[in-house]
Design a protein around this motif. Sequence first.
Motif, PDB file in Angstrom:
ATOM      1  N   PHE A  24       0.837  -1.197   0.000  1.00 44.17           N
ATOM      2  CA  PHE A  24       0.000   0.000   0.000  1.00 44.17           C
ATOM      3  C   PHE A  24       0.875   1.251   0.000  1.00 44.17           C
ATOM      4  O   PHE A  24       0.617   2.207  -0.724  1.00 44.17           O
ATOM      5  CB  PHE A  24      -0.932   0.012   1.219  1.00 44.17           C
ATOM      6  N   ALA A  25       1.901   1.266   0.836  1.00 42.67           N
ATOM      7  CA  ALA A  25       2.782   2.427   0.931  1.00 42.67           C
ATOM      8  C   ALA A  25       3.499   2.680  -0.390  1.00 42.67           C
ATOM      9  O   ALA A  25       3.679   3.827  -0.801  1.00 42.67           O
ATOM     10  CB  ALA A  25       3.793   2.228   2.065  1.00 42.67           C
ATOM     11  N   ALA A  26       3.904   1.609  -1.067  1.00 39.41           N
ATOM     12  CA  ALA A  26       4.569   1.762  -2.355  1.00 39.41           C
ATOM     13  C   ALA A  26       3.637   2.406  -3.379  1.00 39.41           C
ATOM     14  O   ALA A  26       4.057   3.241  -4.187  1.00 39.41           O
ATOM     15  CB  ALA A  26       5.060   0.400  -2.861  1.00 39.41           C
ATOM     16  N   LEU A  50       3.733   5.653   7.548  1.00 34.09           N
ATOM     17  CA  LEU A  50       3.274   4.695   8.543  1.00 34.09           C
ATOM     18  C   LEU A  50       2.052   3.992   7.981  1.00 34.09           C
ATOM     19  O   LEU A  50       1.142   4.639   7.444  1.00 34.09           O
ATOM     20  CB  LEU A  50       2.910   5.397   9.855  1.00 34.09           C
ATOM     21  N   THR A  51       2.023   2.681   8.101  1.00 35.13           N
ATOM     22  CA  THR A  51       0.923   1.884   7.568  1.00 35.13           C
ATOM     23  C   THR A  51       0.245   1.134   8.696  1.00 35.13           C
ATOM     24  O   THR A  51       0.915   0.516   9.538  1.00 35.13           O
ATOM     25  CB  THR A  51       1.435   0.873   6.528  1.00 35.13           C
ATOM     26  N   GLN A  52      -1.077   1.201   8.727  1.00 35.41           N
ATOM     27  CA  GLN A  52      -1.863   0.418   9.677  1.00 35.41           C
ATOM     28  C   GLN A  52      -3.136  -0.026   8.982  1.00 35.41           C
ATOM     29  O   GLN A  52      -3.959   0.794   8.592  1.00 35.41           O
ATOM     30  CB  GLN A  52      -2.204   1.227  10.926  1.00 35.41           C
ATOM     31  N   GLY A  53      -3.270  -1.342   8.823  1.00 34.06           N
ATOM     32  CA  GLY A  53      -4.439  -1.870   8.117  1.00 34.06           C
ATOM     33  C   GLY A  53      -4.502  -1.324   6.707  1.00 34.06           C
ATOM     34  O   GLY A  53      -3.535  -1.425   5.941  1.00 34.06           O
ATOM     35  N   ARG A 111      -4.855   1.870   5.981  1.00 37.08           N
ATOM     36  CA  ARG A 111      -4.483   3.280   6.012  1.00 37.08           C
ATOM     37  C   ARG A 111      -2.977   3.446   5.865  1.00 37.08           C
ATOM     38  O   ARG A 111      -2.195   2.710   6.469  1.00 37.08           O
ATOM     39  CB  ARG A 111      -4.893   3.936   7.311  1.00 37.08           C
ATOM     40  N   VAL A 112      -2.589   4.451   5.079  1.00 34.31           N
ATOM     41  CA  VAL A 112      -1.179   4.833   4.958  1.00 34.31           C
ATOM     42  C   VAL A 112      -1.073   6.324   5.240  1.00 34.31           C
ATOM     43  O   VAL A 112      -1.721   7.137   4.574  1.00 34.31           O
ATOM     44  CB  VAL A 112      -0.618   4.535   3.552  1.00 34.31           C
ATOM     45  N   CYS A 113      -0.277   6.670   6.239  1.00 36.08           N
ATOM     46  CA  CYS A 113      -0.049   8.069   6.596  1.00 36.08           C
ATOM     47  C   CYS A 113       1.319   8.486   6.061  1.00 36.08           C
ATOM     48  O   CYS A 113       2.326   7.835   6.354  1.00 36.08           O
ATOM     49  CB  CYS A 113      -0.113   8.263   8.111  1.00 36.08           C
ATOM     50  N   THR A 114       1.346   9.550   5.268  1.00 35.57           N
ATOM     51  CA  THR A 114       2.585  10.014   4.648  1.00 35.57           C
ATOM     52  C   THR A 114       2.862  11.451   5.052  1.00 35.57           C
ATOM     53  O   THR A 114       2.019  12.329   4.877  1.00 35.57           O
ATOM     54  CB  THR A 114       2.495   9.934   3.109  1.00 35.57           C
ATOM     55  N   ARG A 115       4.040  11.690   5.618  1.00 38.05           N
ATOM     56  CA  ARG A 115       4.504  13.051   5.891  1.00 38.05           C
ATOM     57  C   ARG A 115       5.405  13.455   4.742  1.00 38.05           C
ATOM     58  O   ARG A 115       6.369  12.766   4.433  1.00 38.05           O
ATOM     59  CB  ARG A 115       5.258  13.110   7.223  1.00 38.05           C
ATOM     60  N   TRP A 116       5.080  14.569   4.080  1.00 40.89           N
ATOM     61  CA  TRP A 116       5.783  14.940   2.866  1.00 40.89           C
ATOM     62  C   TRP A 116       6.247  16.382   2.885  1.00 40.89           C
ATOM     63  O   TRP A 116       5.743  17.212   3.638  1.00 40.89           O
ATOM     64  CB  TRP A 116       4.915  14.698   1.632  1.00 40.89           C
ATOM     65  N   ALA A 117       7.233  16.676   2.033  1.00 40.99           N
ATOM     66  CA  ALA A 117       7.697  18.039   1.781  1.00 40.99           C
ATOM     67  C   ALA A 117       7.485  18.331   0.303  1.00 40.99           C
ATOM     68  O   ALA A 117       7.707  17.467  -0.557  1.00 40.99           O
ATOM     69  CB  ALA A 117       9.166  18.185   2.158  1.00 40.99           C
ATOM     70  N   THR A 128       4.954  21.907   3.684  1.00 37.25           N
ATOM     71  CA  THR A 128       4.976  20.567   4.265  1.00 37.25           C
ATOM     72  C   THR A 128       3.550  20.156   4.599  1.00 37.25           C
ATOM     73  O   THR A 128       2.666  21.008   4.765  1.00 37.25           O
ATOM     74  CB  THR A 128       5.823  20.514   5.552  1.00 37.25           C
ATOM     75  N   GLY A 129       3.334  18.859   4.678  1.00 34.50           N
ATOM     76  CA  GLY A 129       1.992  18.383   4.986  1.00 34.50           C
ATOM     77  C   GLY A 129       1.980  16.906   5.308  1.00 34.50           C
ATOM     78  O   GLY A 129       3.005  16.215   5.241  1.00 34.50           O
ATOM     79  N   THR A 130       0.802  16.445   5.647  1.00 31.03           N
ATOM     80  CA  THR A 130       0.580  15.035   5.960  1.00 31.03           C
ATOM     81  C   THR A 130      -0.717  14.593   5.304  1.00 31.03           C
ATOM     82  O   THR A 130      -1.711  15.322   5.330  1.00 31.03           O
ATOM     83  CB  THR A 130       0.464  14.818   7.488  1.00 31.03           C
ATOM     84  N   THR A 131      -0.697  13.421   4.698  1.00 31.00           N
ATOM     85  CA  THR A 131      -1.887  12.876   4.048  1.00 31.00           C
ATOM     86  C   THR A 131      -2.109  11.451   4.519  1.00 31.00           C
ATOM     87  O   THR A 131      -1.170  10.651   4.564  1.00 31.00           O
ATOM     88  CB  THR A 131      -1.747  12.875   2.515  1.00 31.00           C
ATOM     89  N   VAL A 132      -3.345  11.149   4.884  1.00 33.30           N
ATOM     90  CA  VAL A 132      -3.742   9.779   5.225  1.00 33.30           C
ATOM     91  C   VAL A 132      -4.605   9.258   4.087  1.00 33.30           C
ATOM     92  O   VAL A 132      -5.618   9.875   3.728  1.00 33.30           O
ATOM     93  CB  VAL A 132      -4.523   9.724   6.547  1.00 33.30           C
ATOM     94  N   PHE A 133      -4.196   8.150   3.496  1.00 32.92           N
ATOM     95  CA  PHE A 133      -4.961   7.521   2.425  1.00 32.92           C
ATOM     96  C   PHE A 133      -5.536   6.193   2.900  1.00 32.92           C
ATOM     97  O   PHE A 133      -4.884   5.457   3.647  1.00 32.92           O
ATOM     98  CB  PHE A 133      -4.085   7.249   1.201  1.00 32.92           C
TER      99      PHE A 133
END
Length: 235
Positions: free
Chosen positions: A99-101, A165-168, A170-176, A198-203
Motif C-alpha cells: 500500500f505504501a509503495a 506509517l501503515t496500519q491496516g 491506512r497509509v499516513c505520509t509526511r511529505w515536503a 509541508t503536509g501530511t496525508t492519510v490515504f
Amino acid sequence: MTFVQLIDCRTSRFDEMNQLMDTWVEKTRGKRTATHSVIGKDRSDATHFIEIVEFPSFEEAMRNSHLPETDRIFQEMVALCDGLPTFTDLDVVRDEQLFAANIRRFFETMAGPGELPPLNGLMVESYHDHDPANEQDTIGLDAMRREIEMWRGGFDFTFTVEDQLTQGDRVCTRWAWNGTHKGDFMGIPATGKQVTMTGTTVFRCQEDGKIAEGWWQYDRLGLLAQLGALDALEQ
C-alpha cells in the motif's frame, strides 16, 4: 537487519494462551524489544496457531528472550500447548509495504513531467478526497484529476516523502513539497518564486492497493504568504 520469529504450536486452550500473552505485554512494558506480533489460526485445524513476532534485529530478539518475564511466560505457554512449540528464525531479506509503495507512486505521478497520465491504476473511480482548503469534498477520479491539474498548472513541483506509517488499509505520509510558481494559481499570476510547503496525508486503500479516500493537512496559508498574496491584507 529486521528479524522475524515464527512460533508454531497446537493448543485447545487458546483463550487461556491469549490471556497469557496479554499478561506478557503488560509485564514487559518498557522492556520488550518486539515491534509487531501477529497470531494466525489454521483454517483447516482450529488447534493449530502460528505467531509471527518482529524485532529490529536478531540481537534485540535475543535481548527480549532473556527477559525474566519472557522466560516465565514461555514456560506457562508450553504448559498450555499440545506438545512443544517449534521456532523458525528468519532474517528479513525483503520487506515491501505494498500500500505504501502505491502511495509513493501516486506522489511521484502527481509531480511527474509532461501530461498527467491516467490515474485509474492508482485510484478508484469513486475516489473521495477531503481537503480542508476546499469548500466541498472532491469526489470522483475525474474531479481529482482536475484538482491535480490546477496545481500542475500553477507550479513545477516535486514531493519528497519524509515518513510513511501503515496500519491496516491506512497509509499516513509526511511529505515536503517544493515548487516554482510558473502560472496562475487561485487568481495569483505567476511570480517565478521558489516556494515550499509541508503536509501530511492519510490515504485509505482497497484490497487491490488502489487509493479510495484521502485526508490532507498542509500549510496552504503559508504558501499564499510566500506568494505575496497576504501582503495587501497585512497593510
